[in-house]
Every structure is written in structure tokens, then in C-alpha cells.
Design a protein around this motif. Sequence first.
Motif, mmCIF file in Angstrom:
data_model
loop_
_atom_site.group_PDB
_atom_site.id
_atom_site.type_symbol
_atom_site.label_atom_id
_atom_site.label_comp_id
_atom_site.label_asym_id
_atom_site.label_seq_id
_atom_site.Cartn_x
_atom_site.Cartn_y
_atom_site.Cartn_z
ATOM 1 N N THR A 14 0.829 -1.200 0.000
ATOM 2 C CA THR A 14 0.000 0.000 0.000
ATOM 3 C C THR A 14 0.866 1.253 0.000
ATOM 4 O OG1 THR A 14 -0.155 0.177 2.411
ATOM 5 C CG2 THR A 14 -1.802 -1.189 1.295
ATOM 6 N N ASP A 19 -4.126 2.472 4.592
ATOM 7 C CA ASP A 19 -4.667 1.962 3.328
ATOM 8 C C ASP A 19 -5.024 0.485 3.426
ATOM 9 O OD1 ASP A 19 -4.346 4.430 2.092
ATOM 10 O OD2 ASP A 19 -2.442 3.901 1.144
ATOM 11 N N ALA A 20 -4.144 -0.308 4.030
ATOM 12 C CA ALA A 20 -4.429 -1.739 4.174
ATOM 13 C C ALA A 20 -5.667 -1.954 5.029
ATOM 14 C CB ALA A 20 -3.235 -2.458 4.789
ATOM 15 N N TYR A 40 2.906 -6.744 5.517
ATOM 16 C CA TYR A 40 2.520 -5.431 5.007
ATOM 17 C C TYR A 40 3.782 -4.713 4.503
ATOM 18 C CZ TYR A 40 -2.155 -5.404 7.256
ATOM 19 O OH TYR A 40 -3.452 -5.653 7.630
ATOM 20 N N THR A 114 -3.054 -5.128 -3.499
ATOM 21 C CA THR A 114 -2.561 -3.764 -3.673
ATOM 22 C C THR A 114 -3.670 -2.874 -4.240
ATOM 23 O OG1 THR A 114 -0.681 -2.465 -4.503
ATOM 24 C CG2 THR A 114 -1.660 -4.062 -6.034
ATOM 25 N N HIS A 115 -3.326 -1.611 -4.469
ATOM 26 C CA HIS A 115 -4.286 -0.644 -4.998
ATOM 27 C C HIS A 115 -4.582 -0.891 -6.471
ATOM 28 C CE1 HIS A 115 -3.627 1.911 -1.450
ATOM 29 N NE2 HIS A 115 -2.336 1.792 -1.642
ATOM 30 N N HIS A 131 -1.767 6.069 -4.508
ATOM 31 C CA HIS A 131 -2.396 4.755 -4.623
ATOM 32 C C HIS A 131 -2.220 4.207 -6.033
ATOM 33 C CE1 HIS A 131 -5.517 5.612 -1.163
ATOM 34 N NE2 HIS A 131 -4.264 5.803 -0.787
#
Length: 239
Positions: A14, A19-20, A40, A114-115, A131
Motif C-alpha cells: 500500500t 490503506d491496508a 505489510y 494492492t491498490h 495509490h
Amino acid sequence: MLPESEINRVLVVTAHPDDADFGSAGSVALFVDRGVEVTYLLVTDGDAGGNERELDNSGMAELRRTEQLAAAKAVGVTDVRFLGRSDGQVVPSLDLRRSIARVIRQVRPDLVITHHPDRNYQFIAPSHPDHRAVGGATLDAVYPDARNPYAFPELIKEEGLEAWTVREVWLTGGSTPDHFVDITEAVDRKLAALRSHVSQVAHVDGFADFVKSRFAAWAKQAGFGDDRYAEGFQVVPTA
């Protein structure tokens, strides 16, 4: 899709702390419950985040790293890594691809989360430039970089990191999810993780209700019914 029984290691990549937790902490908690090893990788320390300018950027970065470690602990993740890039300035460069490919070869995950690298025009919040840059760089690191022994040969020659093929990627924040995970039994842990990011969410009135309503909507879209919560992903097969 990759059978659940064949997912033994997961890498979540991330852009920022939290975000995660917004994107996949419920699913991560369920993975951990099954004994899956989860790592992470955060590209930035979130030094440009926060609503109160009581700290300078280095102070904010330190605070947000601490918050992310607490959030990870709430869902059972103990391996948290930071690349330390500048918040708000991430670009999908060769150097970033190398850094992510390095961690992929170290962790050797079956699944990467992921994004989504594309802008979501239905809901703008997931489309922060960092992102999109991280999502694009991670996909490039998955294919072709991490699996190609001729890509970044110094990773083998100097660090002994042999090529590794990630079998599947799940993208968060996109407008076309095609896989939903029922996180009802983990939603309280997801909330605990999110509340760990005090600098980001403490000022939001009704934060828990906002989170629950958002992920209840995903559950209804998925057909899970009332009083359920879900996270949505777009699945990318890569093997």
C-alpha cells in the motif's frame, strides 16, 4: 481463482498507513485466522497526512508508523515494512519497482493485495495519486520483474534473491470488483485496526457507523444479505 487452500503467504502493498486497513484488514484477519503468513509493505510513512499541523513531517511519519504497527497487531500481522518514500510524491519508477520486487522475492507470496492503478470515477477517495502509482508499480513488480531472473539481476547477484512468481493479485479501490469476502466475523477487528489511526480518523463523527455502512453495502452487492459486511476486490490472475 487461486484455491483458498493454496494461499499460504500474502503480501499487502500500500501507499500509506491505514490503506491496508480500509481496503483489506477484514480479509487479512481471516487469512491470519487460517494460519496464513501476511506481510505489510508500505511505500510511504504518511508524512503528509493528518488534520492538525502540530507535528512536522518527520514527526507525523513517526506517529503514523506507530499507528500502523498497532493497526497491524489488531488483525494479527507482525511483519510490517516501510520503504520511507515521500507521501504525495510517489511515481511508478524503475527504482520503486525494484524495491517492491525485492520484497516479493523475500516474502515469496502466493497472493499480493494492492491498490487498483486506475482512477475510480464512482468514488474518488481510493484514487489518490500515490495509490495509483503504487498499484501500477506493484503490478509491474509482480509481472514481469519479480519472476524474471534477468530483471534487476543485482537482486540475485548481490542479495541472493531468486525469481518468484506471484500467482494472483487482488486490487482494492477499483470500480469493478469481482470478488467479495464476507468479513462479518472480522469486522470488529477491522474497526479496531482503523481506530488505531488516531491522527486520521479521531475527528470523524460517527466513524464506526460510516465504516459499517460502507462495507454493508458491499455485502448487499455481493448477495450476502442483511447484517453482513464484505470487502470487494478485482482479481488478476498472474501465473
